[in-house]
Enzyme design. Structure first.
Site, PDB file in Angstrom:
ATOM      1  N   HIS A  92       9.439  -3.506   4.298  1.00  9.23           N
ATOM      2  CA  HIS A  92       9.110  -2.148   4.731  1.00  9.23           C
ATOM      3  C   HIS A  92       7.693  -1.807   4.292  1.00  9.23           C
ATOM      4  O   HIS A  92       7.234  -2.218   3.216  1.00  9.23           O
ATOM      5  CB  HIS A  92      10.122  -1.124   4.209  1.00  9.23           C
ATOM      6  CG  HIS A  92      10.172  -0.953   2.720  1.00  9.23           C
ATOM      7  ND1 HIS A  92       9.325  -0.107   2.032  1.00  9.23           N
ATOM      8  CD2 HIS A  92      10.996  -1.491   1.776  1.00  9.23           C
ATOM      9  CE1 HIS A  92       9.619  -0.126   0.741  1.00  9.23           C
ATOM     10  NE2 HIS A  92      10.625  -0.966   0.548  1.00  9.23           N
ATOM     11  N   ASP A  94       6.570   1.481   4.223  1.00  7.65           N
ATOM     12  CA  ASP A  94       6.479   2.829   3.661  1.00  7.65           C
ATOM     13  C   ASP A  94       6.618   2.800   2.148  1.00  7.65           C
ATOM     14  O   ASP A  94       7.215   1.882   1.562  1.00  7.65           O
ATOM     15  CB  ASP A  94       7.522   3.755   4.291  1.00  7.65           C
ATOM     16  CG  ASP A  94       8.952   3.319   4.039  1.00  7.65           C
ATOM     17  OD1 ASP A  94       9.236   2.108   4.142  1.00  7.65           O
ATOM     18  OD2 ASP A  94       9.810   4.182   3.744  1.00  7.65           O
ATOM     19  N   ASP A 123       6.890  -2.320  -4.776  1.00  9.86           N
ATOM     20  CA  ASP A 123       7.910  -1.957  -3.789  1.00  9.86           C
ATOM     21  C   ASP A 123       7.264  -1.488  -2.493  1.00  9.86           C
ATOM     22  O   ASP A 123       7.113  -0.306  -2.279  1.00  9.86           O
ATOM     23  CB  ASP A 123       8.792  -0.860  -4.384  1.00  9.86           C
ATOM     24  CG  ASP A 123       9.968  -0.500  -3.506  1.00  9.86           C
ATOM     25  OD1 ASP A 123      10.300  -1.266  -2.579  1.00  9.86           O
ATOM     26  OD2 ASP A 123      10.567   0.569  -3.741  1.00  9.86           O
ATOM     27  N   GLU A 157      12.181   2.681   5.220  1.00 12.12           N
ATOM     28  CA  GLU A 157      13.243   2.181   4.335  1.00 12.12           C
ATOM     29  C   GLU A 157      13.536   3.165   3.211  1.00 12.12           C
ATOM     30  O   GLU A 157      14.696   3.334   2.817  1.00 12.12           O
ATOM     31  CB  GLU A 157      12.848   0.818   3.757  1.00 12.12           C
ATOM     32  CG  GLU A 157      13.964   0.116   2.977  1.00 12.12           C
ATOM     33  CD  GLU A 157      14.050   0.510   1.511  1.00 12.12           C
ATOM     34  OE1 GLU A 157      15.077   0.229   0.872  1.00 12.12           O
ATOM     35  OE2 GLU A 157      13.084   1.125   0.987  1.00 12.12           O
ATOM     36  N   GLU A 158      12.483   3.815   2.707  1.00  9.28           N
ATOM     37  CA  GLU A 158      12.670   4.727   1.577  1.00  9.28           C
ATOM     38  C   GLU A 158      13.492   5.952   1.947  1.00  9.28           C
ATOM     39  O   GLU A 158      14.007   6.643   1.067  1.00  9.28           O
ATOM     40  CB  GLU A 158      11.308   5.154   1.018  1.00  9.28           C
ATOM     41  CG  GLU A 158      10.465   4.018   0.442  1.00  9.28           C
ATOM     42  CD  GLU A 158      11.031   3.436  -0.841  1.00  9.28           C
ATOM     43  OE1 GLU A 158      12.106   3.889  -1.294  1.00  9.28           O
ATOM     44  OE2 GLU A 158      10.399   2.523  -1.394  1.00  9.28           O
TER      45      GLU A 158
END
Length: 427
Positions: A92, A94, A123, A157-158
């Site tokens: 991801h 984001d 991350d 995703e977050e």
């Protein structure tokens, strides 16, 4: 040890660092979904130079998608010289907001003391960069490889992945026959294989009251006080009960091997954002609580919801004027891939070669996009593996180690060798 692959990755260390810093410099903050398109296009240009065919897919109609904040995803595919399986690396793009407490610019991609610092370094832009370098190194060593390699950079995703992997899975991008194996380079530590995650239930509880003048609250009915009764019951009954539940799943960290409940937010009253004025002098006729319940593979989702509803129903019977509404926001069931499936077996072979040890198999405390690949795409040979320390995610001064990225990229390249060429680890 496959020395050719190891040297091919090692020789790209400077490129790996530069790619990571470039990705961090795109402030892809979610919400609202900033800079998705330029970041996706940067990835697309990079992979096009390596011979990948590029597609951009907008998650139209997904939560948060708009012309101002389009949910732009990039999917790159490189066909091999002969038929075979397809291995897909999904990351991801984001990141969460930077927040306070940083000693460096969170979007500068600063390199210091063998680390790359920045929001998303761990991350998971370091993992995305490692997967790109791993694929490029593998293709350089084995240009005649069979099958196909895919790499994606996806949105949201977050915030649940609905404009990213969930949307793409519904469009067939994460299902056979297009894709056979998926690796998600989330930061679970370089010698760990993450087989899945706990379940999650997000819900909103609203307590109802009656508005009245704040100088005469006895003429109204405070929804905030009713919510206080809910919180008190949670403290007295629900939290102790959850703490007694433990799982056989190898969840990390240790505290997440129990059921947990987080109270994400509480909002009550008619005027919540009153700066620079003053709040309204009213009794609150509404109060809303958002809860985040993480549950174990041994638990049933109906029972998870029932524990909360039973407390609310008890209050409705026993507390004068108490009334409530409850609304589901999201639910995801726990999942756990078998450790002898092809992808975890291939990664395990790479870990043995690079680190000379057996991998640790873990379960993530929070969900990630494996849920959509499994539930929507019905593709179950999927795990998370990537560089970075999980505890650093979403923290100030987030960083990823350069050597960790190099070693993880080497493991990924060797996993490609196993999955595409059928290589076997020595011994």
């Amino acid at each position: 040890m496959n020395e050719q692959l190891a040297l091919a990755v090692r020789g790209r260390t400077d490129d790996l660092v530069a790619l990571t810093t470039d990705l961090i410099r795109f402030p892809t903050v979610n919400p609202p979904g900033e800079a998705y398109t330029p970041c996706a296009e940067y990835i697309g240009r990079r992979l096009a130079r390596s011979g990948f065919a590029i597609r951009y897919v907008r998650g139209e109609g997904a939560p948060g998608d708009s012309d101002r904040y389009p949910r732009t995803n990039v999917i790159a595919r490189r066909e091999g010289r002969a038929p075979g399986v397809t291995v897909h690396f999904n990351s991801h793009i984001d990141v969460v907001e930077a927040g306070d407490g940083w000693s460096v610019d969170p979007f500068a991609g600063k390199v210091r003391d063998g680390r790359v610092y920045g929001r998303g370094a761990c991350d998971m832009k370091g993992g995305l960069a490692a997967s790109i370098v791993a694929a490029e190194a593998f293709m350089a060593v084995y240009p005649d490889f069979p099958g196909a390699i895919e790499i994606s950079g996806t949105a949201d995703e977050e915030s649940g992945g609905f404009g990213g992997v969930a949307y793409l899975a519904r469009e067939g991008f994460f299902s056979k026959p297009r894709v056979d194996h998926v690796i998600i380079p989330e930061p679970l530590n370089k010698d760990r294989i993450c087989l899945g995650h706990r379940g999650v239930w997000w819900a909103e509880i609203e307590t109802h009251g009656a508005i009245a003048h704040g100088a005469m609250p006895f003429l109204g009915d405070s929804a905030i006080r009713h919510m206080g009764a809910v919180l008190h019951a949670f403290e007295e009954e629900l939290f102790p009960a959850l703490d007694r539940k433990e799982t056989r799943m190898p969840v990390v960290p240790e505290g997440a091997r129990r059921s947990t409940l987080n109270l994400n937010s509480v909002h009550g009253g008619q005027t919540e954002d009153f700066f620079p004025g003053l709040p309204a002098p009213n009794v609150a006729d509404s109060c809303r609580l958002v809860l985040d319940r993480r549950f174990l593979i041994e638990e049933n989702i109906a029972e998870v919801k029932g524990e909360v509803i039973s407390i609310l129903e008890k209050l409705k019977r026993e507390r004068p004027k108490f009334d409530y509404a409850i609304r589901d926001l999201m639910e995801v069931l726990p999942l756990m891939t078998e450790r002898d499936a092809p992808v975890p077996s291939a990664i395990a072979a790479g870990i043995r070669e690079v680190f000379g040890k057996e991998p640790e198999y873990v379960i993530s405390p929070g969900t990630y996009d494996q849920k959509h690949i499994s539930r929507i795409g019905h593709l179950h040979d999927c795990v998370a593996y990537g560089p970075g320390i999980l505890d650093l995610a979403h923290q100030p001064d987030e960083w990823v180690g350069i050597e960790d990225m190099v070693q993880s990229a080497t493991v990924m390249a060797m996993s490609l060798d196993v999955l595409l060429r059928g290589a076997r680890a020595p011994g």
